[in-house]
Design an enzyme around this catalytic site. Structure first.
Site, short mmCIF file in Angstrom:
data_model
loop_
_atom_site.label_atom_id
_atom_site.label_comp_id
_atom_site.label_asym_id
_atom_site.label_seq_id
_atom_site.Cartn_x
_atom_site.Cartn_y
_atom_site.Cartn_z
N CYS A 62 0.82 -1.22 0.00
CA CYS A 62 0.00 0.00 0.00
C CYS A 62 0.85 1.26 0.00
O CYS A 62 1.96 1.28 0.56
CB CYS A 62 -0.92 0.02 1.22
N CYS B 71 -6.58 0.70 1.82
CA CYS B 71 -5.56 -0.34 1.65
C CYS B 71 -6.15 -1.73 1.90
O CYS B 71 -5.92 -2.67 1.12
CB CYS B 71 -4.41 -0.07 2.61
N CYS C 160 -16.00 23.80 17.89
CA CYS C 160 -14.63 23.43 18.28
C CYS C 160 -13.90 24.60 18.94
O CYS C 160 -13.26 24.45 19.99
CB CYS C 160 -13.84 22.97 17.06
N CYS D 137 -14.17 25.78 22.89
CA CYS D 137 -13.33 25.18 23.93
C CYS D 137 -11.84 25.35 23.63
O CYS D 137 -11.05 25.57 24.54
CB CYS D 137 -13.62 23.68 24.07
N HIS D 138 -11.50 25.23 22.36
CA HIS D 138 -10.08 25.09 22.01
C HIS D 138 -9.41 26.38 21.55
O HIS D 138 -8.23 26.36 21.23
CB HIS D 138 -9.93 24.00 20.94
N ARG E 20 -11.54 11.14 18.37
CA ARG E 20 -11.51 12.34 19.20
C ARG E 20 -12.51 13.39 18.71
O ARG E 20 -13.24 14.00 19.48
CB ARG E 20 -10.10 12.91 19.20
N CYS F 219 -15.90 14.84 20.58
CA CYS F 219 -16.13 16.26 20.82
C CYS F 219 -17.52 16.67 20.35
O CYS F 219 -18.22 17.42 21.02
CB CYS F 219 -15.07 17.10 20.10
#
Length: 260
Positions: A70, A106, A170, A173-174, A216, A220
């Site tokens: 691959c 793949c 997003c 918070c970030h 992740r 969120c």
């Protein structure tokens, strides 16, 4: 009255100190959990999953090929540093692939597995193995094709969008509330000094799970009360491309990582 004014004047300083203590305590707890697992298991979960991923990587599929056949962006079988250059555009799929979608491609298109046979635990394990092959590399994600540029713009839009009953996204918070809403969660400063992109894929000791960035992001969305995007979907890859490009030049210090 002056006593209350004096006390209120100290409040911002107290909050900053408390946040600093929380971040430091979280880092100390992370180190403690890591050492505890080493002592009790003799191996970290990150190392265990990486070994599982290595087995899957070299396992031959129905076509008789292993994943050595691959192309993860640097040519067939070249995996050293490949993860540090993803997401990227691939001519064979005519789309931008992240680490997860490239592994699924793949397995299904090169190794001959049916789509339903590309099990999520195998995808995550291979992601861990490929991440280990980029240890020490610098993130180098380009926007050299129209497809990458279009997806980056979508990722930026999604990152700063606010919606839902909580009017959050997003960036809430970030970016907007780093040190407050997500204060104790170091690596929360996604676009800043934390270089959060470099901490995934990772083992999370808080829920005893191994996650890639796809997991992740989905988590969120769930935390914000939004419907979670499907695995391997355009919104997830767009967000990844945006964050990865913003992290260009950062070194993958621990890959895969061990996080809270």
């Amino acid at each position: 009255m002056w006593r209350w004014i004096w006390l209120l004047s100290l409040l911002p300083l107290a909050l900053v100190l408390a946040q600093g203590d929380s971040a430091q305590s979280a880092k100390e707890e992370l180190a403690r959990q890591k050492e505890l697992l080493r002592q009790t298991m003799g191996i970290l979960p990150t190392e265990l999953v990486t070994e599982q991923g290595k087995e899957v990587f070299f396992r031959k599929g129905p076509s008789g090929k292993s994943m050595e056949a691959c192309d993860f962006g640097l040519g067939a079988g070249v995996i050293k540093g490949a993860m540090a250059r993803l997401p990227r555009y691939f001519p064979d799929t005519q789309r931008v692939d992240d680490l997860d979608t490239r592994i699924v491609y793949c397995m299904t298109q090169v190794q001959g597995y049916k789509p339903e046979e590309a099990k999520r635990p195998d995808v995550v394990a291979v992601a861990f193995y490929l991440a280990s092959q980029s240890q020490g590399e610098q993130v180098q994600v380009a926007l050299s094709t129209p497809q990458e540029q279009t997806l980056y713009a979508l990722g930026e839009k999604l990152f700063y969008a606010r919606s839902g009953s909580r009017d959050m996204g997003c960036a809430a918070c970030h970016v907007d509330y780093v040190g407050r809403r997500a204060g104790p969660l170091f690596y929360a400063d996604v676009l800043g000094e934390d270089r959060s992109w470099t901490h995934w894929p990772a083992y999370r000791y808080s829920n005893d799970q191994s996650w890639t960035m796809e997991d992740r992001i989905r988590a969120c969305y769930g935390n914000l009360g939004h419907p979670r995007p499907d695995f391997y979907s355009v919104p997830i890859i767009a967000l990844e491309l945006f964050m990865a490009h913003k992290t260009n030049g950062a070194k993958l210090e621990e890959s895969p990582a061990f996080v809270r």
